[in-house]
Design an enzyme around this catalytic site. Structure first.
Site, PDB file in Angstrom:
ATOM      1  N   ARG A   1       1.070  -1.372  -0.590  1.00  0.00           N
ATOM      2  CA  ARG A   1       0.413  -0.084   0.349  1.00  0.00           C
ATOM      3  C   ARG A   1       0.972   1.411   0.004  1.00  0.00           C
ATOM      4  NH1 ARG A   1      -5.657  -1.761   3.609  1.00  0.00           N
ATOM      5  NH2 ARG A   1      -5.925  -3.071   1.757  1.00  0.00           N
TER       6      ARG A   1
ATOM      7  N   TYR B   1      -6.602   0.042  -6.725  1.00  0.00           N
ATOM      8  CA  TYR B   1      -6.174  -1.232  -6.237  1.00  0.00           C
ATOM      9  C   TYR B   1      -6.235  -0.964  -5.562  1.00  0.00           C
ATOM     10  CZ  TYR B   1      -1.652  -0.454  -9.094  1.00  0.00           C
ATOM     11  OH  TYR B   1      -0.941   0.456  -9.570  1.00  0.00           O
ATOM     12  N   GLU B   2      -4.869  -2.365  -4.797  1.00  0.00           N
ATOM     13  CA  GLU B   2      -4.833  -2.415  -3.296  1.00  0.00           C
ATOM     14  C   GLU B   2      -5.628  -2.381  -2.149  1.00  0.00           C
ATOM     15  OE1 GLU B   2      -1.590  -4.395  -3.781  1.00  0.00           O
ATOM     16  OE2 GLU B   2      -1.830  -5.005  -1.865  1.00  0.00           O
ATOM     17  N   GLY B   3      -7.252  -2.351  -2.271  1.00  0.00           N
ATOM     18  CA  GLY B   3      -7.581  -2.006  -1.646  1.00  0.00           C
ATOM     19  C   GLY B   3      -8.547  -0.288  -1.933  1.00  0.00           C
TER      20      GLY B   3
ATOM     21  N   GLN C   1      -9.341   1.817   2.433  1.00  0.00           N
ATOM     22  CA  GLN C   1      -8.689   2.210   3.200  1.00  0.00           C
ATOM     23  C   GLN C   1      -9.450   3.262   4.199  1.00  0.00           C
ATOM     24  OE1 GLN C   1      -5.252   1.743   2.593  1.00  0.00           O
ATOM     25  NE2 GLN C   1      -5.700   0.539   0.709  1.00  0.00           N
TER      26      GLN C   1
END
Lengths: 590, 590
Positions: free
Chosen positions: B294, B434-436, B441
């Site tokens: 992240r 992406y990546e959450g 978040q």
């Protein structure tokens, strides 16, 4: 693939509950009763949903092509354009003398909204024609009007606006395109124009280009700019088409979005042109319809957000992911729909409350334009001049932001072109740039409109807000009037700061111009929500049957007041920090 | 076409003036003296400017293709990847036992920045490999590590992460991909994974897929998810490649951006996989390196903005348009450059002050990760866990916004793909997803991290801010410490609101989660600017020769404090309005 349904009820609410058009003493408004406007908007909505919306993604994907000098629009555009013409949609508010229906500009605005939401790139072909029509209508000779307008009203011929050149856009005084007077009274136009939307295509028999150029030997800079009519094909006296003019497409630009519209480099190589209006008064002629054109772009901003919002809502109700933090809401399913999650709600409410507020502001602007034109109402004209940069700049910034938020609801699918959400964001992005980039709108607002006519119009605006707040001395309206009063005071403080510190250096005002535009945008939408909430309470008090609709309006307004109006304090703080930190660096320190 | 130059001086400032890496007692940091880091960053910058940046626009334009099951990357990617491998850039912070150079993660971060700025789509091929490397390094058996890691460190083989399925992304408990145990201890993996970045390509001999799947008969939901190594080609015991595994590319997605990276639908049809880590502990294994991954995306956010900013500055200095309102600054030219205009300055200063602040925060985060891993520093680990959703969510939102602002400086040219500014915005857009996705978040921050370990880490953060403010009891630092104190108090008030009202309903906290993430982002950048300004004053007081550089830092920081920190009050007002307006509508009222 995204879909679209015209929000007829919301449009009707703005026209009748909010603006009460049938009660307004504006020539032509007597026709606009509830049944009439509902029928017109519904019919336009049908064309939008069934014909234009399905061509939006395919038009984006296919784009336009240039082959051997011929521009081809995406599949289906030609047939859709025929339907648009046959329905008379291109002629709605045009002069009946030239085949128009003479309806108010406000009615046309309510019809344009679904078209723009459904397919902005497509709608630009007729939108630009309307702009060119207005310029010729306002400045053309009787002969020019008779020659060009009927075919432009029907969109048998389309129109374009040619301003930008490779080295100049905002600063048109640098223009190089020249016009050489000929013995027969015409001119030879030579130069290159860029970013010409709908510059060429296969939808019409002829294209009437309006071209800014400098008459050879005229004054330097912006004072030497004149406006010319340059038809793609010469028009004979009997109306038939003659020889091809010396205007050609240099190339089609590859753009971030609006792929369905042909953005052309246009080369004028001694093309025959005809002076429109007076010599050297080209900018004035071009800018006559500036308020309308910019309001139209402001409409594009929120209309793209509306289309994106509709799809985001559908996805949020459909997509199952996670569980509501307060307990499962779809206990028999594998997960709850996205819409149960507070942050998804925040995202959707941002969109909904913006779009509905912006619609109200835009229609109010259109109403003021009608009052200015049809009633010769100078106050309305002054007020809409003040509002125009806000409607254009604020609404397109927010429209893009909201389209981006709608895309976010889809997660990874929002990034994939197949789902169509990327297109709304990519298409909306242009609205922040064309018809005067938003920084130029802010400059227009703070550098020109605030002080225009001795500040009369902004004072009138503050009076309006004050009157509105006083009119609703009512406990249930307090969340609206309190927030509006606070924001209006902050806006006044910003104006005061500009007056006091702009004397020292105009940079102190201009460094805060963008924030002021946004601040005023929130005050305008706060005013709209206050009026809409009051109208909704009025309807409920009168026993309206559709209570859910009116309650939704009030709740959506409460969201805007609670969640968006606090931005005004931030903008004021920035404005009051002045120009020092903004202008602190030397150019080589960047 | 855009160009890019690595901001070596700014990177050096963060490493040495701000973080004082050589003075830190972290194993490996003793190597990182000024000369060494300058040499490494300059060399990386050279590769970025000369090789990667020129392939950015062409890679975007050409995209990847899938033909007969074979994915081809854009022209030039293969050669560039070779150079990346040959330079040892893929191995920088990897374990020396497997061929890595063992440098700190912070050093790798400083090297990744120029690569990402120059060509994000390209850099993802090695970035994802690094992620897969880390997972195997943390959870693999000795045999697995020996088998896969050396080739992954060198990027002879690349890696992927397979999480998302068509019907689930955030909520991986809904996953359907299954793993059937085989007699030999391996598993047969069957299912479809989507959005797999670098899922297939022609840059490496083998691809090591890490795949989340459910072992048949295991627990329901997220507790039954395990992680598997699924190589594209089987790896024989002697290291040579064996048979093709039953994994294939279903299709390549058409996306808004990062066209140079192959985003694949991956079909696993009974593919042979090997359990990585423990049964049913797949999420834990996948998330071990979550902070790093992240943080890497947060870096992408500001690194795209940096590249866009550099080009916007160049254009603003070059493009002549209009005159400075305070008098011509280029009186012999036809007009002044854009950079004289206050609103262009505002736009550029927004970008500059964000990018430099975000760089400092990201490098500080990397430094904390090093302290956590190399010094087993629990406090550092807790703090970086708290900061991670902010670095990811805030920096990617702002990175996209700033790339969009950079595009705006170009006016119409910003919308034309030829100029390359659209690509920065389109590419940056994915980092918010992406990546959450950033909403996730915010949820992680407010729903999990704030309260983690009894709120210890957020208290430590507030203490840090307090200490920093006290440390600079100095008139010239007042604009920094005053703004930081105010914002920190507002953030504390927000935390207090969550505690008190989250009891009544967790919606009251979650409805404000996004605003809290942004508010904390500003407090973090305010803290960074306070530290950077103090460091710049220290250097100036010590008689540093490059006074212009340090003065620019201070002025850029002053801009951030004056113009960006006021956003915190807005976020607090929104948060304190609670969940009522956010959750007010029934789902069918949208």
């Amino acid at each position: 693939m995204p879909s679209y349904t015209a929000p007829t009820k919301d449009i009707q609410f703005v026209l009748h509950d909010l603006l009460k058009v049938s009660e307004q003493d504006v020539p032509g408004y007597d026709e606009m009763d509830r049944d009439f406007t509902a029928a017109v908007v519904e019919e336009a909505g049908k064309l939008a949903s069934e014909v234009l919306s399905p061509l939006n993604a395919s038009g984006d994907h296919e784009g336009v092509t240039l082959e051997n000098g011929i521009v081809r629009t995406p599949k289906g555009f030609k047939e859709a354009f025929e339907q648009m013409k046959e329905g008379g949609w291109t002629a709605l508010d045009c002069d009946p003398e030239y085949g128009g229906q003479g309806l108010p500009y406000l009615m046309n605005t309510a019809v344009q909204e679904p078209f723009v939401s459904a397919n902005m790139a497509f709608n630009m072909y007729q939108g630009l024609t309307h702009g060119a029509y207005s310029a010729i209508h306002a400045h053309g000779s009787a002969e020019q009007k008779a020659k060009y307008l009927p075919k432009m009203v029907s969109c048998e011929w389309t129109g374009t606006m040619n301003l930008t050149e490779p080295h100049c856009g905002t600063d048109l005084g640098l223009m190089r395109t020249k016009a050489e007077p000929q013995a027969d009274g015409s001119y030879k136009i030579t130069g290159q124009k860029i970013f010409i939307s709908a510059g060429d295509h296969d939808l019409a028999d002829n294209i009437i280009h309006l071209v800014l150029a400098k008459i050879v030997g005229g004054p330097e800079g912006i004072k030497g700019v004149s406006l010319f009519i340059v038809p793609k094909f010469a028009v004979n006296d009997d109306g038939s088409l003659g020889a091809r003019n010396a205007v050609s497409v240099g190339k089609i630009e590859e753009k971030m979005g609006i792929h369905g519209n042909a953005t052309c480099v246009m080369n004028y190589d001694g093309a025959t042109g005809y002076l429109l209006g007076e010599e050297h008064k080209g900018m004035r002629a071009m800018f006559t319809m500036m308020n309308e054109a910019r309001l139209g772009v402001g409409l594009q901003g929120y209309a793209q957000a509306e289309a994106a919002y509709q799809n985001a809502v559908a996805y949020a109700k459909d997509r199952l992911q996670g569980r509501a933090v307060t307990g499962a809401e779809n206990p028999n399913g594998p997960a709850d729909p996205l819409i149960v999650h507070p942050d998804i709600r925040r995202n959707l409410m941002d969109q909904k409350s913006f779009v509905e507020g912006a619609r109200a502001l835009t229609y109010w602007g259109a109403n003021l334009i009608d009052r200015a034109h049809r009633n010769n109402d100078k106050a309305a004209d002054g007020l809409v001049s003040l509002l125009t940069p806000v409607i254009k700049g604020f609404q397109t910034d927010k429209g893009f932001e909201m389209a981006t938020q709608a895309q976010q609801v889809y997660g990874g699918h929002g990034y994939i072109e197949e789902w169509g959400m990327s297109q709304f964001a990519r298409d909306a992005r242009i609205t922040m740039i064309y018809e005067g980039a938003n920084g130029v709108q802010a400059l227009d607002l703070v550098g020109r409109k605030l002080a225009a006519d001795g500040g009369k119009h902004v004072m009138a605006f503050f009076d309006l807000v004050k009157t509105e707040c006083k009119a609703h001395d009512d406990e249930r309206m307090k969340p609206f009037t309190d927030a509006l009063k606070t924001a209006s005071k902050q806006m006044q403080a910003a104006g005061m700061y500009f007056m006091q510190n702009g004397m020292k250096s105009p940079n102190n005002a201009l460094a805060g111009s963008y924030d002021f535009m946004h601040m005023m945008g929130h005050v305008c939408l706060g005013l709209m929500w206050t009026r809409m909430a009051a109208a909704a309470y009025t309807a409920l008090d009168a026993g309206a049957s559709d209570t859910a609709f009116y309650e939704t309006k009030i709740k959506t307004g409460l969201y805007y007041m609670a969640r968006q109006m606090p931005a005004c304090a931030m903008h004021l703080a920035r404005i009051e920090s002045g120009a020092d930190t903004v202008m602190g660096l030397a150019a080589d320190q960047f």
